[in-house]
Scaffold this active site. Structure first.
Site, PDB file in Angstrom:
ATOM      1  N   ARG A  56       1.018  -1.201   0.009  1.00 61.41           N
ATOM      2  CA  ARG A  56      -0.114   0.005   0.264  1.00 61.41           C
ATOM      3  C   ARG A  56       0.770   1.068   0.127  1.00 61.41           C
ATOM      4  O   ARG A  56       0.606   2.221  -0.513  1.00 61.41           O
ATOM      5  CB  ARG A  56      -0.796  -0.036   1.247  1.00 61.41           C
ATOM      6  CG  ARG A  56      -1.575   1.488   1.366  1.00 61.41           C
ATOM      7  CD  ARG A  56      -3.114   1.341   2.196  1.00 61.41           C
ATOM      8  NE  ARG A  56      -2.647   0.542   3.501  1.00 61.41           N
ATOM      9  CZ  ARG A  56      -2.006   0.941   4.427  1.00 61.41           C
ATOM     10  NH1 ARG A  56      -1.320   2.100   4.659  1.00 61.41           N
ATOM     11  NH2 ARG A  56      -1.775   0.174   5.715  1.00 61.41           N
ATOM     12  N   TYR A 108     -16.364  17.981 -15.492  1.00 65.02           N
ATOM     13  CA  TYR A 108     -16.843  16.638 -15.483  1.00 65.02           C
ATOM     14  C   TYR A 108     -17.744  16.212 -14.223  1.00 65.02           C
ATOM     15  O   TYR A 108     -17.560  16.600 -13.224  1.00 65.02           O
ATOM     16  CB  TYR A 108     -15.524  15.663 -15.386  1.00 65.02           C
ATOM     17  CG  TYR A 108     -16.045  14.262 -15.076  1.00 65.02           C
ATOM     18  CD1 TYR A 108     -16.275  13.492 -16.247  1.00 65.02           C
ATOM     19  CD2 TYR A 108     -15.836  13.467 -13.878  1.00 65.02           C
ATOM     20  CE1 TYR A 108     -16.847  12.028 -16.076  1.00 65.02           C
ATOM     21  CE2 TYR A 108     -16.132  12.202 -13.903  1.00 65.02           C
ATOM     22  CZ  TYR A 108     -16.624  11.360 -15.050  1.00 65.02           C
ATOM     23  OH  TYR A 108     -16.867  10.252 -14.709  1.00 65.02           O
ATOM     24  N   ASP A 180      -7.266  19.950 -14.577  1.00 65.30           N
ATOM     25  CA  ASP A 180      -7.436  18.622 -15.073  1.00 65.30           C
ATOM     26  C   ASP A 180      -7.156  18.522 -16.441  1.00 65.30           C
ATOM     27  O   ASP A 180      -7.786  19.134 -17.195  1.00 65.30           O
ATOM     28  CB  ASP A 180      -8.957  18.592 -14.729  1.00 65.30           C
ATOM     29  CG  ASP A 180      -9.540  17.125 -15.051  1.00 65.30           C
ATOM     30  OD1 ASP A 180      -8.896  16.418 -15.813  1.00 65.30           O
ATOM     31  OD2 ASP A 180     -10.533  16.498 -14.519  1.00 65.30           O
ATOM     32  N   LYS A 205      -8.494   7.588 -19.181  1.00 60.56           N
ATOM     33  CA  LYS A 205      -8.891   7.899 -20.486  1.00 60.56           C
ATOM     34  C   LYS A 205      -7.710   7.719 -21.481  1.00 60.56           C
ATOM     35  O   LYS A 205      -7.445   6.532 -21.951  1.00 60.56           O
ATOM     36  CB  LYS A 205      -9.454   9.407 -20.304  1.00 60.56           C
ATOM     37  CG  LYS A 205     -10.395   9.708 -19.241  1.00 60.56           C
ATOM     38  CD  LYS A 205     -11.759   8.597 -19.518  1.00 60.56           C
ATOM     39  CE  LYS A 205     -12.638   8.734 -18.166  1.00 60.56           C
ATOM     40  NZ  LYS A 205     -13.031  10.098 -17.771  1.00 60.56           N
TER      41      LYS A 205
HETATM   42  C1  LIG Z   1     -13.181  10.445 -16.414  1.00 57.58           C
HETATM   43  C2  LIG Z   1     -12.957  11.817 -15.703  1.00 57.58           C
HETATM   44  C3  LIG Z   1     -12.806  11.980 -14.617  1.00 57.58           C
HETATM   45  C4  LIG Z   1     -12.932  11.055 -13.496  1.00 57.58           C
HETATM   46  O1  LIG Z   1     -12.215   9.991 -13.721  1.00 57.58           O
HETATM   47  P1  LIG Z   1     -12.438   8.357 -13.179  1.00 57.58           P
HETATM   48  O2  LIG Z   1     -11.245   7.506 -13.622  1.00 57.58           O
HETATM   49  O3  LIG Z   1     -13.639   7.986 -13.970  1.00 57.58           O
HETATM   50  O4  LIG Z   1     -12.564   8.526 -11.819  1.00 57.58           O
HETATM   51  C5  LIG Z   1     -12.211  13.346 -14.009  1.00 57.58           C
HETATM   52  N1  LIG Z   1     -12.187  14.139 -15.266  1.00 57.58           N
HETATM   53  C6  LIG Z   1     -12.346  14.223 -16.353  1.00 57.58           C
HETATM   54  C7  LIG Z   1     -12.226  15.319 -17.356  1.00 57.58           C
HETATM   55  C8  LIG Z   1     -12.936  12.846 -16.878  1.00 57.58           C
HETATM   56  O5  LIG Z   1     -12.807  12.637 -18.215  1.00 57.58           O
END
Ligand SMILES: *Cc1c(COP(=O)(O)O)cnc(C)c1O
Length: 383
Positions: A56, A108, A180, A205
């Site tokens: 961990r 998001y 982000d 992504k």
């Molecule tokens: C998918 C996404 C998230 C969240 O991520 P997860 O891996 O689904 O928890 C945050 N910001 C953006 C822009 C996203 O496309």
């Protein structure tokens, strides 16, 4: 570790293949082994000279991935998580219950739900604004604002926010800026070089890139106290990714620069096709000269990304009919994989959604651009 000669390697493509990786000293394996062990042998004197003690706390695959992502984003360190949402939560937690967060209203939807359902309940104050409007960001900052959360391009209308200006604003008001960077990736946008203190990714992504692994990351400019709290949340909070997930993401990052540029090129073709189509009401894509964010995107990005949203003429029914007819684009949520996806966005965002009923979001993949356009052409005949 440490034995490799320092090479002046700085190009993103080279870093994507080599950063965080070494040939395995024990076997010569070029592909890194997956370290499943949860525990590590102590030295005879009780120490841990080799740097690992418990799964961990740290793991070789996680450490490799963190090193690589930090290098790609031009930061000192990174912390990886089991999801993008977990990564985001570590940052919101670091703000503390006496702090205040300014976040993009167009972020998001899952991040907005996390802010409302968890962070606000802890007692941390939140103000949502349109971060593409610099005055609105400035007005929202309070004495206890610790963090400004900017997602650019945003979701699902691909609004562009000025990272350099918001960073300046944040710093004059003693707040941190986090960007982000999931949609753009370091291939198309470098928030750190524009002044952002932290960069966040849903590695689910584009970094993962193949729709088969969930993960998240926070990159810091330098290891300050705020980042220590992020790492505390990761290690003491147990929000860690599995070794195999880290291995998969690192493997995919190697091809990120090439995937990203090809997908972004495909998206530009698709956006230009859609904007000229009679059955299309509006196209949201920062690479179109008619888009509000075009000039700023051209300045702060080196490509416009591979997500395109558009409104069909009509309402929900017409949008659903188009999504029902595509053959190459798969009807599914998420983005960033090699396969193209189409999604009726309001259906997943739920009751709080501000997204129009007629909006479809495309995650443009690596297929041939002509096949994607042919597919949209036949699907749009339903409108
Ligand atoms: C998918 C996404 C998230 C969240 O991520 P997860 O891996 O689904 O928890 C945050 N910001 C953006 C822009 C996203 O496309």
């Amino acid at each position: 570790m440490g034995k490799k000669k320092k090479k002046p390697v700085e190009h993103l493509e080279t870093l994507a293949v080599h950063a965080g990786r070494d040939v395995d000293p024990a076997t010569g394996a070029v592909a890194p082994p997956i370290h499943l062990s949860t525990t590590y042998q102590r030295d005879a004197d009780g120490g841990y000279q080799r740097g690992f003690n418990y799964g961990r706390d740290d793991n070789p695959n996680r450490r490799s991935l963190e090193t690589c992502i930090a290098k790609l984003e031009g930061g000192e360190s990174a912390a990886c998580f089991g999801s993008g949402t977990g990564a985001a939560l570590s940052v919101f937690n670091a703000v503390g219950t006496d702090g205040h967060i300014v976040a993009g209203r167009d972020a998001y939807h899952g991040i907005l739900r996390t802010l409302e359902s968890l962070v606000e309940r802890w007692g941390t104050a939140i103000t949502l604004v349109d971060t593409s409007n610099i005055d609105a960001v400035s007005d929202a900052i309070q004495g206890n604002t610790r963090l400004i959360w900017v997602e650019t391009p945003s979701n699902p209308t691909l609004k562009i926010s000025n990272i350099a200006k918001i960073a300046e604003l944040a710093h004059t008001r003693s707040a941190f800026l986090i960007c982000d960077n999931t949609f753009a990736t370091p291939v198309l946008q470098k928030p750190r070089s524009l002044g952002a203190d932290f960069v966040m990714h849903s590695t689910t992504k584009y970094m993962g890139g193949h729709s088969d692994v969930t993960g998240g990351a926070i990159v810091c400019e330098k290891e300050n106290e705020f980042f220590e709290r992020v790492v505390d949340f990761q290690k003491k909070g147990g929000a860690v990714p599995s070794p195999f997930d880290c291995w998969l993401i690192l493997r995919s990052v190697a091809t990120l620069p090439y995937r990203m540029r090809a997908q972004s090129d495909n998206a530009l073709l698709v956006a230009h096709y859609l904007v000229a189509h009679d059955a299309v009401d509006k196209v949201f894509y920062p690479g179109l000269p008619g888009n509000d964010g075009f000039r700023l995107a051209t300045k702060q990005m080196s490509g416009y990304g591979a997500v395109v949203s558009f409104c069909v003429k009509g309402e929900r029914e017409e949008a659903m009919a188009v999504a029902a007819r595509t053959r190459v684009f798969i009807r599914a949520t998420s983005l960033g994989g090699v396969e193209s996806l189409i999604e009726h966005r309001k259906s997943i965002e739920g009751e709080y959604s501000r997204t129009p009923e007629s909006l479809l979001r495309l995650s443009v993949g690596l297929e041939h651009g002509d096949d994607l356009i042919d597919d949209l052409q036949q699907a749009l005949k339903s409108v």
